[in-house]
Design a protein around this motif. Structure first.
Motif, short mmCIF file in Angstrom:
data_model
loop_
_atom_site.label_atom_id
_atom_site.label_comp_id
_atom_site.label_asym_id
_atom_site.label_seq_id
_atom_site.Cartn_x
_atom_site.Cartn_y
_atom_site.Cartn_z
N PHE A 154 -27.05 31.28 -1.70
CA PHE A 154 -27.10 32.02 -0.44
C PHE A 154 -25.94 31.70 0.49
O PHE A 154 -25.68 32.42 1.45
N LYS A 155 -25.23 30.61 0.21
CA LYS A 155 -24.20 30.17 1.16
C LYS A 155 -23.13 31.24 1.36
O LYS A 155 -22.49 31.28 2.42
N SER A 178 -21.60 18.49 2.10
CA SER A 178 -22.45 19.37 1.30
C SER A 178 -23.23 18.63 0.24
O SER A 178 -22.78 17.61 -0.29
N THR A 179 -24.39 19.21 -0.09
CA THR A 179 -25.13 18.74 -1.27
C THR A 179 -24.70 19.53 -2.51
O THR A 179 -25.29 19.39 -3.56
N ASN A 181 -23.84 23.26 -2.82
CA ASN A 181 -23.67 24.71 -2.76
C ASN A 181 -22.72 25.16 -1.66
O ASN A 181 -21.92 26.07 -1.85
N THR A 182 -22.82 24.53 -0.50
CA THR A 182 -21.89 24.89 0.58
C THR A 182 -20.47 24.60 0.14
O THR A 182 -19.55 25.38 0.39
N GLY A 282 -33.53 22.69 4.19
CA GLY A 282 -32.76 21.47 3.99
C GLY A 282 -32.12 21.10 5.32
O GLY A 282 -32.72 20.43 6.16
N ASN A 283 -30.90 21.61 5.53
CA ASN A 283 -30.25 21.40 6.83
C ASN A 283 -30.77 22.40 7.87
O ASN A 283 -30.41 22.37 9.02
N LEU A 284 -31.59 23.32 7.41
CA LEU A 284 -32.35 24.27 8.24
C LEU A 284 -31.51 25.37 8.87
O LEU A 284 -31.90 25.97 9.87
N GLY A 285 -30.39 25.65 8.26
CA GLY A 285 -29.55 26.76 8.74
C GLY A 285 -30.10 28.11 8.34
O GLY A 285 -30.14 29.05 9.15
N ASN A 286 -30.56 28.21 7.10
CA ASN A 286 -31.02 29.51 6.61
C ASN A 286 -32.23 30.00 7.41
O ASN A 286 -32.25 31.13 7.89
N ALA A 343 -30.27 19.76 -3.66
CA ALA A 343 -29.72 20.69 -2.67
C ALA A 343 -30.32 20.47 -1.28
O ALA A 343 -29.66 20.69 -0.27
N ILE A 344 -31.57 20.04 -1.25
CA ILE A 344 -32.26 19.88 0.04
C ILE A 344 -32.57 18.40 0.32
O ILE A 344 -33.48 18.07 1.06
N ILE A 346 -31.91 16.04 2.37
CA ILE A 346 -31.32 15.91 3.70
C ILE A 346 -32.36 15.30 4.63
O ILE A 346 -33.49 15.79 4.72
N GLU A 389 -32.75 27.32 -8.91
CA GLU A 389 -32.58 25.87 -8.90
C GLU A 389 -33.79 25.21 -8.23
O GLU A 389 -34.58 25.89 -7.57
N THR A 422 -32.87 30.55 -3.34
CA THR A 422 -31.59 30.29 -2.68
C THR A 422 -30.44 30.03 -3.65
O THR A 422 -29.27 30.17 -3.28
N1 F0G Z 1 -31.56 25.88 -1.27
C1 F0G Z 1 -30.38 25.57 -1.79
C2 F0G Z 1 -30.09 25.95 -3.19
C3 F0G Z 1 -29.42 24.88 -0.99
O1 F0G Z 1 -28.23 24.58 -1.50
C4 F0G Z 1 -29.76 24.52 0.33
C5 F0G Z 1 -28.81 23.81 1.17
C6 F0G Z 1 -31.01 24.89 0.80
C7 F0G Z 1 -31.89 25.57 -0.01
C8 F0G Z 1 -31.44 24.59 2.19
O2 F0G Z 1 -30.86 25.48 3.08
O3 F0G Z 1 -29.77 23.85 4.58
O4 F0G Z 1 -30.02 26.22 5.24
O5 F0G Z 1 -32.00 24.73 5.12
N2 F0G Z 1 -27.72 23.34 0.78
C9 F0G Z 1 -26.69 22.76 1.63
C10 F0G Z 1 -25.44 22.47 0.85
C11 F0G Z 1 -27.12 21.69 2.50
O6 F0G Z 1 -24.65 21.61 1.25
O7 F0G Z 1 -25.20 23.15 -0.14
P1 F0G Z 1 -30.65 25.05 4.61
#
Ligand code: F0G
Length: 487
Positions: A154-155, A178-179, A181-182, A282-286, A343-344, A346, A389, A422
């Motif tokens: 989704f990034k 980043s974890t 994906n970003t 995760g970082n709660l942006g989405n 990915a999450i 955090i 994932e 995501t």
């Molecule tokens: N799902 C996936 C596959 C992600 O890569 C992430 C976040 C999330 C969910 C959570 O989304 O942060 O907007 O709440 N990945 C970030 C990264 C942190 O660095 O790729 P979020």
């Protein structure tokens, strides 16, 4: 958790249609939330101070809180906007075909179309998932699969707007912690826009698939001896000193792009809002950007109801869920994150206040699920021929639990639910293979060493590969055995 444990919400004033259910609800945030502003600005979510749109800042200069991109309400009616969005799908213009810029009346931060970067991105499918629905005890479940983006997650929805703003600002280099994906997304978009990508990832725990992407896209890839939270904090200090632009979700221009996930979804549903939207956190942006999108669509009359935003975290990385459960309203207690859904992983999510705003406005829910629940849900999503994932599978795990258990929050089998996937299944093949070979362990690592081998997870839906002699008979026997199981 009951809603009563959480501090009262001051009712927000809606320009149109106020929801009665909000009046009795208790929630975390206490501030009014107006979607529009008379000019294009960066506006603080807390003290409402405004800053010029072209300032290179990520936080309010007055109080230090997060910023929104705010702009005037579009002059067109909601219906006229919906017609424009739809008509653009027939266009050959790349920015009309982009699943982000197709909705550009709600992204009016650029000055002219020549500034826009596009890959293209978005236009991701909404998929029926009958096996997953059955697993959760629902009549119907649909997944919006954001893994169908150019870099597989989704990034890309947000990176395209973030990199566009970087170009508008004349930045030379863009950076993120980043974890995985970003960093992949930033690498690709920066390369395409002619900017230097710089990514900070934890030294351990990032999937090889994601790491390989940022290497291939030419990013300066820094494997930091620390976790994501440490890398994020370091970047925040470094970026202003080096004159590089941060494209983590603290950057409000990234979140603008991610709004279009919701706009696109609503369009796919014929502007019939679902009862609930379930999203990993995760970082709660989405989840933050989903809230902002829905808030704007609501005001434009394009939302038939408020879908309840339901955020799901992994149990070992669930600071927002713990805050809701604990009922503490204005603080988030950082946790040392542990989960195989890397990915999450955090513990100190930067956008938590915006996410809480979204949950409260939509009368939503925040919860966490276990490693076992995530692993099984992922395998079931795979059986629908979809795949995702591990972080994405938190959604199905949560839906199943809410539909089957008598918690305070209960999903009715007839609710219309869209779960957000995501990331693509190919993002973390190691996890998938270990699950199907029944060798997935709750193995948690500190920055450099395995701290806890943990217990093995049960692979209830394992589909291991079968090693077979290279003879016709041997192959016949194995295939026949499987054919017999389908009757
Ligand atoms: N799902 C996936 C596959 C992600 O890569 C992430 C976040 C999330 C969910 C959570 O989304 O942060 O907007 O709440 N990945 C970030 C990264 C942190 O660095 O790729 P979020």
């Amino acid at each position: 958790m009951t809603r009563d444990e959480i501090s009262p919400l001051a009712i927000d004033e809606h320009a149109s249609g106020s929801d009665e259910s909000n009046l009795s609800r208790r929630a975390m945030m206490t501030r009014p939330w107006h979607p529009w502003h008379s000019e294009r600005v960066l506006r603080c979510i807390t003290c409402q101070a405004v800053h010029p749109l072209r300032d290179v800042i990520y936080r309010c200069g007055s109080c230090g809180d997060l910023l929104d991109v705010a702009f005037p309400r579009p002059t067109e009616t909601g219906a006229a906007l919906a017609a424009t969005f739809r008509a653009r799908r027939m266009s050959d213009n790349p920015i009309d075909r982009s699943g982000v810029w197709r909705f550009r009346e709600l992204l009016p931060f650029y000055d002219n179309e020549a500034q826009i970067v596009t890959y293209p991105e978005g236009n991701t499918p909404l998929l029926e998932a009958p096996k997953s629905a059955g697993y959760a005890g629902l009549r119907r479940l649909r997944f919006k699969h954001l893994g169908f983006n150019p870099t597989g997650s989704f990034k890309d929805y947000g990176m395209v707007t973030g990199v566009t703003q970087a170009r508008i600002l004349g930045m030379r280099a863009v950076a993120c912690a980043s974890t995985g994906n970003t960093s992949a997304s930033l690498g690709a978009y920066a390369a395409r826009a002619g900017l230097l990508p710089i990514v900070l990832v934890p030294e351990t725990g990032v999937s090889f698939a994601k790491l390989s992407q940022s290497l291939d896209y030419g990013a300066l890839t820094l494997m930091v001896r620390g976790d994501f939270d440490v890398a994020q904090a370091l970047l925040r200090k470094l970026a202003p000193r080096l004159g590089i632009y941060i494209l983590n979700s603290v950057n409000p221009f990234r979140l603008e792009g991610q709004k279009t996930v919701m706009i696109e979804l609503l369009e796919q549903l014929g502007w019939e809002a679902p009862d609930r939207i379930v999203v990993p956190g995760g970082n709660l942006g989405n989840s933050s950007s989903f809230g902002k999108a829905l808030r704007e669509l609501h005001d434009l009359g394009l939302l038939s109801k408020r879908p309840r935003i339901t955020i799901v975290q992994a149990r070992g990385a669930a600071p927002l869920s713990e805050a809701y459960e604990g009922g503490h309203s204005e603080t988030l207690v950082r946790v040392h994150a542990r989960t195989l859904a890397t990915a999450i992983k955090i513990g100190s999510p930067v956008s938590w206040k915006k996410a809480a705003r979204a949950v409260d406005w939509s009368d939503g829910w925040v919860m966490s699920v276990s490693e076992q629940e995530i692993a099984d849900a992922k395998a079931v999503i795979g059986q629908d021929g979809i795949g995702c994932e591990p972080a994405s599978a938190t959604t199905l795990a949560a839906i199943r639990r809410l539909a089957s258990e008598g918690t305070d929050e209960r999903i009715d089998p007839d609710e219309t639910i869209v779960a957000i996937l995501t990331g693509n299944v190919l993002k973390d093949p190691d996890y998938t293979i270990r699950y199907h070979q029944s060798s997935l362990f709750e193995e948690f690592r500190s920055e450099t060493i395995v701290t806890d081998h943990g217990r093995g997870l049960t692979s209830q839906f394992a589909n291991p590969p079968v090693v077979v002699d290279a003879t016709e008979e041997a192959l016949m026997a194995v295939i026949q055995e499987r054919l017999d199981t389908i009757g």
